[in-house]
Design an enzyme around this catalytic site. Structure first.
Site, PDB file in Angstrom:
ATOM      1  N   LYS A  16      30.253 -26.425  25.223  1.00 22.89           N
ATOM      2  CA  LYS A  16      29.831 -25.143  24.492  1.00 22.89           C
ATOM      3  C   LYS A  16      30.077 -25.305  23.104  1.00 22.89           C
ATOM      4  O   LYS A  16      29.521 -24.468  22.318  1.00 22.89           O
ATOM      5  CB  LYS A  16      30.213 -24.057  25.071  1.00 22.89           C
ATOM      6  CG  LYS A  16      29.708 -24.082  26.632  1.00 22.89           C
ATOM      7  CD  LYS A  16      29.791 -22.686  27.506  1.00 22.89           C
ATOM      8  CE  LYS A  16      28.784 -22.730  28.668  1.00 22.89           C
ATOM      9  NZ  LYS A  16      28.850 -21.231  29.081  1.00 22.89           N
TER      10      LYS A  16
ATOM     11  N   LYS B 156      21.559 -20.752  31.761  1.00 26.05           N
ATOM     12  CA  LYS B 156      21.189 -19.514  31.150  1.00 26.05           C
ATOM     13  C   LYS B 156      20.993 -19.698  29.758  1.00 26.05           C
ATOM     14  O   LYS B 156      20.178 -19.280  29.034  1.00 26.05           O
ATOM     15  CB  LYS B 156      22.052 -18.398  31.491  1.00 26.05           C
ATOM     16  CG  LYS B 156      22.020 -18.097  33.010  1.00 26.05           C
ATOM     17  CD  LYS B 156      22.863 -16.872  33.080  1.00 26.05           C
ATOM     18  CE  LYS B 156      23.906 -16.921  34.087  1.00 26.05           C
ATOM     19  NZ  LYS B 156      25.103 -17.082  33.607  1.00 26.05           N
TER      20      LYS B 156
ATOM     21  N   LYS C  50      22.487 -30.028  32.716  1.00 31.04           N
ATOM     22  CA  LYS C  50      22.209 -29.104  33.838  1.00 31.04           C
ATOM     23  C   LYS C  50      21.072 -27.734  33.340  1.00 31.04           C
ATOM     24  O   LYS C  50      21.225 -27.495  32.265  1.00 31.04           O
ATOM     25  CB  LYS C  50      23.743 -28.746  33.989  1.00 31.04           C
ATOM     26  CG  LYS C  50      24.130 -27.134  33.820  1.00 31.04           C
ATOM     27  CD  LYS C  50      25.517 -26.761  34.267  1.00 31.04           C
ATOM     28  CE  LYS C  50      25.698 -25.345  33.416  1.00 31.04           C
ATOM     29  NZ  LYS C  50      24.949 -24.229  33.966  1.00 31.04           N
TER      30      LYS C  50
HETATM   31  P1  ATP Z   1      25.881 -20.425  30.811  1.00 29.24           P
HETATM   32  O1  ATP Z   1      25.124 -21.299  30.274  1.00 29.24           O
HETATM   33  O2  ATP Z   1      26.153 -19.034  30.001  1.00 29.24           O
HETATM   34  O3  ATP Z   1      27.490 -20.815  31.190  1.00 29.24           O
HETATM   35  P2  ATP Z   1      25.232 -20.820  33.722  1.00 29.24           P
HETATM   36  O4  ATP Z   1      23.897 -20.967  33.836  1.00 29.24           O
HETATM   37  O5  ATP Z   1      26.115 -21.881  33.592  1.00 29.24           O
HETATM   38  O6  ATP Z   1      25.297 -19.973  32.127  1.00 29.24           O
HETATM   39  P3  ATP Z   1      27.395 -19.373  34.989  1.00 29.24           P
HETATM   40  O7  ATP Z   1      27.498 -17.736  34.870  1.00 29.24           O
HETATM   41  O8  ATP Z   1      28.273 -19.938  33.821  1.00 29.24           O
HETATM   42  O9  ATP Z   1      25.846 -19.921  34.485  1.00 29.24           O
HETATM   43  O10 ATP Z   1      27.840 -19.834  36.467  1.00 29.24           O
HETATM   44  C1  ATP Z   1      27.583 -19.042  37.441  1.00 29.24           C
HETATM   45  C2  ATP Z   1      27.562 -19.971  38.740  1.00 29.24           C
HETATM   46  O11 ATP Z   1      26.487 -20.839  38.777  1.00 29.24           O
HETATM   47  C3  ATP Z   1      28.757 -20.986  38.595  1.00 29.24           C
HETATM   48  O12 ATP Z   1      29.231 -20.969  39.877  1.00 29.24           O
HETATM   49  C4  ATP Z   1      28.123 -22.275  38.129  1.00 29.24           C
HETATM   50  O13 ATP Z   1      28.958 -23.476  38.795  1.00 29.24           O
HETATM   51  C5  ATP Z   1      27.026 -22.142  38.852  1.00 29.24           C
HETATM   52  N1  ATP Z   1      25.705 -22.875  38.283  1.00 29.24           N
HETATM   53  C6  ATP Z   1      25.562 -22.863  36.896  1.00 29.24           C
HETATM   54  N2  ATP Z   1      24.575 -23.580  36.471  1.00 29.24           N
HETATM   55  C7  ATP Z   1      24.256 -24.241  37.621  1.00 29.24           C
HETATM   56  C8  ATP Z   1      23.485 -25.620  37.945  1.00 29.24           C
HETATM   57  N3  ATP Z   1      22.402 -25.954  37.109  1.00 29.24           N
HETATM   58  N4  ATP Z   1      23.421 -25.975  39.182  1.00 29.24           N
HETATM   59  C9  ATP Z   1      24.448 -25.368  40.178  1.00 29.24           C
HETATM   60  N5  ATP Z   1      24.848 -24.470  40.022  1.00 29.24           N
HETATM   61  C10 ATP Z   1      25.107 -23.972  38.612  1.00 29.24           C
HETATM   62 MG    MG Z   2      28.152 -21.780  32.729  1.00 29.99          MG
END
Ligand code: ATP
Ligand code: MG
Length: 348
Positions: free
Chosen positions: A118, A213, A210
């Protein structure tokens, strides 16, 4: 010890209000949150203090906080039987995080891969909050003595750190902890729950990254708010290879994009990759993608519709968050007070 049984049964997890929720969040986290409600006492938190480790526009932060709350409820989380709240309304998260800043070693934080990803190349310019983010995450969980944490695969390293923090606190203060009546340690060592075929959903455009968001291109992910046509278009354009699907899971090795789509199908259908390949082994991607688009739309568009409906009443969402925060406080306050007693911090 009764307290230990309680430790075991409490579930905590969080989602950041950093933008549109996507299929990775849904399959990796939210579907697990829903399932755990049957057997456990659950706290599901919209982690706004984590979100601000990267700059957030205030109006968007408010909106995204409500939207994650709406997504929880639309997916089947019951805010009356369980606790749904936003992190910043319970000050104990920030207080315990400070204490953990003083427990965690810098060397531990330096190993965290999420910070490296990040912060990117311009590490000097990342916020110090982003660096100590895992300490706040440990505080989120341990503030409730929660011992089970459903998360996606990407959070495994942070969970291991939370266990190290709990262990070090228990060792450092072993004497006063025992005196306070906790011979087996004050903080439980939290266990990650990372199960099923879709614990790491990958970007639709790049099987090595991965789904996130915070990824710039919307074509990399399927959002819970996408309509049927958008879902179909994104899946049709998802990167694949020219071979047909293999008939067993071994055949997915070194085919990251194919493995990702098969995992998504299995996650949505509630089956396994083996089952999916039994049905689609030998099929072309154009055939498989059509079936996947149909399944994804059938599962996700009703949730998207419900999120929209809930978002039309922000006062009600804020009421749910306030009610959740009050109940979270009731669990957190005595645990934080005991933490202070253990450390010798005077309170009245
Ligand atoms: P950001 O990019 O802002 O970190 P994010 O998509 O990683 O957003 P988070 O809010 O950080 O979302 O994570 C929320 C939950 O979703 C966590 O339990 C994380 O492990 C899960 N998660 C996030 N991305 C994935 C993915 N690609 N596959 C499976 N689980 C995910
Ligand atoms: Mg995340």
């Amino acid at each position: 010890m009764q307290e230990t049984t309680k430790h075991k049964s409490r579930v905590f997890s969080g989602v950041q209000p950093t933008g549109n929720l996507h299929l990775g969040n849904y399959l990796g986290a939210i579907t697990k949150f829903v399932a755990l409600q049957a057997e456990h006492e659950c706290l599901y938190c919209v982690v706004d203090l984590h979100a601000i480790t990267v700059f957030q526009d205030p109006e968007e932060l408010t909106r995204n906080t409500r939207e994650v709350t709406a997504a929880f409820i639309a997916s089947g989380i019951d805010p009356d039987r369980h606790i749904v709240f936003n992190q910043s309304q319970v000050s104990g998260h920030a207080e315990l995080a400070w204490i953990f800043n003083c427990v965690t070693r810098i060397g531990w934080l330096n190993r965290m891969t999420q910070f490296k990803e990040k912060a990117g190349k311009d590490r000097e310019n990342a916020s110090s909050g982003l660096y100590v983010y895992p300490n706040l995450m440990a505080a989120d969980i341990l503030l409730y003595h929660a011992a089970r944490v459903p998360v996606g695969e990407d959070q495994k390293q942070h969970l291991e750190l939370a266990r190290d923090i709990a262990q070090k606190f228990n060792n450092d203060f072993a004497e006063t902890i025992a005196r306070e009546g906790y011979p087996d340690g004050f903080f439980p060592l939290p266990e990650p729950l990372i199960t099923g075929p879709a614990t790491r959903v990958m970007s639709l455009r790049d099987g090595t990254r991965k789904m996130s968001k915070s990824e710039d291109s919307d074509m990399t992910r399927i959002n819970l708010s996408d309509d049927q046509d958008t879902i179909a278009k994104k899946i049709r354009k998802a990167r694949t290879d020219p071979e047909p699907l293999p008939s067993d899971v071994k055949g997915l090795a070194s085919r990251a994009e194919a493995g990702n789509l098969v995992g998504i199908y299995a996650g949505l259908a509630g089956t396994t990759k083996e089952d999916v390949l039994r049905e689609f082994g030998g099929a072309t991607f154009s055939h498989f993608k059509e079936a996947l688009a149909e399944l994804a739309a059938a599962k996700l568009t009703p949730i998207g519709g419900e999120i929209k409906r809930l978002m039309s009443d922000p006062v009600e969402i804020d009421r749910i968050l306030a009610q959740g925060a009050e109940r979270a406080h009731a669990i957190a306050d005595p645990i934080l007070a005991k933490t202070k007693d253990i450390m010798g911090l005077i309170r009245n």
